[in-house]
Write a protein that holds these residues in place. Structure first.
Motif, PDB file in Angstrom:
ATOM      1  N   GLY A 125      -4.737  -7.693   8.348  1.00  0.00           N
ATOM      2  CA  GLY A 125      -5.001  -6.539   9.200  1.00  0.00           C
ATOM      3  C   GLY A 125      -4.510  -5.197   8.697  1.00  0.00           C
ATOM      4  O   GLY A 125      -4.510  -4.210   9.450  1.00  0.00           O
ATOM      5  N   THR A 126      -4.126  -5.107   7.431  1.00  0.00           N
ATOM      6  CA  THR A 126      -3.613  -3.851   6.889  1.00  0.00           C
ATOM      7  C   THR A 126      -4.725  -2.821   6.740  1.00  0.00           C
ATOM      8  O   THR A 126      -5.785  -3.118   6.184  1.00  0.00           O
ATOM      9  CB  THR A 126      -2.956  -4.103   5.511  1.00  0.00           C
ATOM     10  N   GLY A 127      -4.452  -1.590   7.188  1.00  0.00           N
ATOM     11  CA  GLY A 127      -5.474  -0.548   7.112  1.00  0.00           C
ATOM     12  C   GLY A 127      -5.745  -0.081   5.699  1.00  0.00           C
ATOM     13  O   GLY A 127      -6.903   0.000   5.268  1.00  0.00           O
ATOM     14  N   LEU A 128      -4.680   0.253   4.949  1.00  0.00           N
ATOM     15  CA  LEU A 128      -4.805   0.735   3.574  1.00  0.00           C
ATOM     16  C   LEU A 128      -3.860  -0.062   2.693  1.00  0.00           C
ATOM     17  O   LEU A 128      -2.652  -0.128   2.953  1.00  0.00           O
ATOM     18  CB  LEU A 128      -4.460   2.224   3.481  1.00  0.00           C
ATOM     19  N   ILE A 129      -4.395  -0.662   1.649  1.00  0.00           N
ATOM     20  CA  ILE A 129      -3.594  -1.404   0.686  1.00  0.00           C
ATOM     21  C   ILE A 129      -3.539  -0.598  -0.601  1.00  0.00           C
ATOM     22  O   ILE A 129      -4.576  -0.236  -1.163  1.00  0.00           O
ATOM     23  CB  ILE A 129      -4.189  -2.800   0.420  1.00  0.00           C
ATOM     24  N   ILE A 130      -2.320  -0.307  -1.070  1.00  0.00           N
ATOM     25  CA  ILE A 130      -2.157   0.417  -2.325  1.00  0.00           C
ATOM     26  C   ILE A 130      -1.766  -0.588  -3.405  1.00  0.00           C
ATOM     27  O   ILE A 130      -0.684  -1.190  -3.343  1.00  0.00           O
ATOM     28  CB  ILE A 130      -1.101   1.529  -2.219  1.00  0.00           C
ATOM     29  N   ILE A 131      -2.656  -0.786  -4.357  1.00  0.00           N
ATOM     30  CA  ILE A 131      -2.372  -1.692  -5.465  1.00  0.00           C
ATOM     31  C   ILE A 131      -1.173  -1.163  -6.244  1.00  0.00           C
ATOM     32  O   ILE A 131      -1.032   0.031  -6.474  1.00  0.00           O
ATOM     33  CB  ILE A 131      -3.602  -1.811  -6.383  1.00  0.00           C
ATOM     34  N   GLU A 132      -0.348  -2.082  -6.663  1.00  0.00           N
ATOM     35  CA  GLU A 132       0.907  -1.775  -7.346  1.00  0.00           C
ATOM     36  C   GLU A 132       0.735  -0.839  -8.550  1.00  0.00           C
ATOM     37  O   GLU A 132      -0.375  -0.656  -9.067  1.00  0.00           O
ATOM     38  CB  GLU A 132       1.543  -3.073  -7.827  1.00  0.00           C
ATOM     39  N   MET A 133       1.849  -0.295  -9.013  1.00  0.00           N
ATOM     40  CA  MET A 133       1.900   0.581 -10.184  1.00  0.00           C
ATOM     41  C   MET A 133       1.075  -0.010 -11.327  1.00  0.00           C
ATOM     42  O   MET A 133       1.346  -1.090 -11.827  1.00  0.00           O
ATOM     43  CB  MET A 133       3.349   0.758 -10.605  1.00  0.00           C
ATOM     44  N   THR A 134       0.038   0.717 -11.715  1.00  0.00           N
ATOM     45  CA  THR A 134      -0.919   0.278 -12.720  1.00  0.00           C
ATOM     46  C   THR A 134      -0.930   1.321 -13.826  1.00  0.00           C
ATOM     47  O   THR A 134      -1.223   2.492 -13.576  1.00  0.00           O
ATOM     48  CB  THR A 134      -2.310   0.110 -12.089  1.00  0.00           C
ATOM     49  N   ASP A 135      -0.633   0.907 -15.044  1.00  0.00           N
ATOM     50  CA  ASP A 135      -0.236   1.872 -16.067  1.00  0.00           C
ATOM     51  C   ASP A 135      -1.341   2.199 -17.063  1.00  0.00           C
ATOM     52  O   ASP A 135      -2.231   1.389 -17.331  1.00  0.00           O
ATOM     53  CB  ASP A 135       1.010   1.342 -16.774  1.00  0.00           C
ATOM     54  N   VAL A 136      -1.229   3.399 -17.618  1.00  0.00           N
ATOM     55  CA  VAL A 136      -2.322   3.976 -18.394  1.00  0.00           C
ATOM     56  C   VAL A 136      -2.258   3.632 -19.870  1.00  0.00           C
ATOM     57  O   VAL A 136      -3.168   3.987 -20.625  1.00  0.00           O
ATOM     58  CB  VAL A 136      -2.379   5.502 -18.199  1.00  0.00           C
TER      59      VAL A 136
END
Length: 344
Positions: free
Chosen positions: A52-63
């Motif tokens: 039921g989470t509204g917004l999920i922020i994917i973990e630190m993803t590096d360049v």
């Protein structure tokens, strides 16, 4: 009042079913290879969407590969990463969550890099950390392009928003911190310059109506660290460059000195409120907010627009549904999967 945390929220093209955010949290998964999400990440993230989470922020993803904290972290430095991220995003979308991704570089905190890079030769304290090499001006410019390329790939993978990691002592934070940036070129003379250049570059890779979020440390805890007045000055430059929403955390630059981080629920909420009031910008509050009544109060008191749950959501993938139940939220306002509705 009972629906505050579970009221919908919209900013630009981002339409959320509630105000609950899953904070980005690295998984340090030993099964991760070459920064590509795998079955662990699929189960981990999609279960929070079912929850039921509204917004999920994917973990630190590096360049870049050496921009990761460890070699077990996610990356987005190649087009080969796009299909796995697209599958991940599609899985969350299928259960009603919207998805952001935190694009970052660890800088001097890259533990597994043979030699980390940083604005200046200032080593992060601790045995796990190596002395970094200072980036040349030309390399800083190239790094800006790496951020832009990472965002381009994330947009291709279907995310709904981008978050830049400007907190917790990672590269963007390192540039805007006087403790860590001792440069004499333009990126030292103007501490917000690197972050501003990154913002300008990534905005060109994003749809015009896609929000750009910036996570930022409101204060530093090390002796001689900056206070919130410095951060607000930097944040104003970031806002003018194109940041739409600020995600307000603190610390991460090194061991605390005389000023200590709070160890109580809601200790960072006053920082979020000050950003919201002074910059007139939407904010995400974070930091020990897993008590449902407290999360509800943060929204109800207009301290923040969204509430991010970190460790509480590691413990409970259905945190949002359980919070709705605890708060007595009506079924039509809770994002409960039909398959689980009998349990509520």
């Amino acid at each position: 009042m009972t629906e505050k945390l579970f009221s919908p929220y919209q900013f630009k093209s981002l339409q959320l079913q509630n105000r609950v955010v899953m904070a980005p949290m690295c998984q340090y998964s030993v099964t991760a290879k070459d920064g590509i999400p795998n079955d662990w990440h699929q189960v981990h993230y999609v279960s929070r969407a079912v929850g039921g989470t509204g917004l999920i922020i994917i973990e630190m993803t590096d360049v870049e590969p050496d921009g990761r904290i460890t070699d077990q972290d996610l990356g987005i430095w190649s087009d080969d990463h796009i299909p796995a991220f697209a599958k991940l995003v599609d899985g969350m979308h299928a259960h009603g969550s919207k998805v952001a991704i935190q694009i970052a570089h660890a800088g001097r905190k890259a533990q597994d890099a043979s030699q980390p890079v940083a604005p200046s030769v200032v080593t992060f304290p601790g045995e796990a950390y190596k002395e970094p090499r200072a980036l040349t001006t030309e390399e800083v410019v190239a790094m800006v392009h790496k951020f832009a390329a990472g965002v381009r790939r994330a947009v291709q993978a279907g995310v709904d928003a981008i978050e830049l990691h400007g907190a917790h002592g990672y590269l963007i934070h390192q540039f805007h911190s006087p403790l860590m940036n001792h440069r004499e070129d333009v990126y030292g003379q103007e501490l917000s310059r690197f972050g501003v250049d990154v913002i300008h570059a990534v905005k060109k890779e994003m749809p015009a109506d896609m929000p750009l979020i910036m996570r930022i440390s409101a204060i530093e805890y090390a002796d001689g660290g900056y206070d919130i007045d410095h951060t607000l000055q930097v944040a104003r430059a970031y806002q003018e460059a194109g940041v739409d929403i600020f995600h307000i955390s603190s610390g991460g630059e090194g061991p605390s000195g005389q000023r200590k981080p709070g160890n109580y629920p809601g200790y960072q909420v006053p920082f979020a409120r000050r950003f919201r009031e002074e910059l007139h910008v939407p904010v995400i509050a974070v930091g020990m907010l897993e008590d449902a009544a407290l999360a509800q109060a943060v929204i109800g008191n207009e301290d923040a627009d969204l509430v991010a749950i970190g460790r509480g959501m590691l413990r409970d993938p259905y945190w949002a549904n359980h919070a709705a139940l605890e708060l007595g939220v009506s079924k039509e306002h809770a994002a409960i999967a039909e398959q689980y509705s009998r349990g509520y």
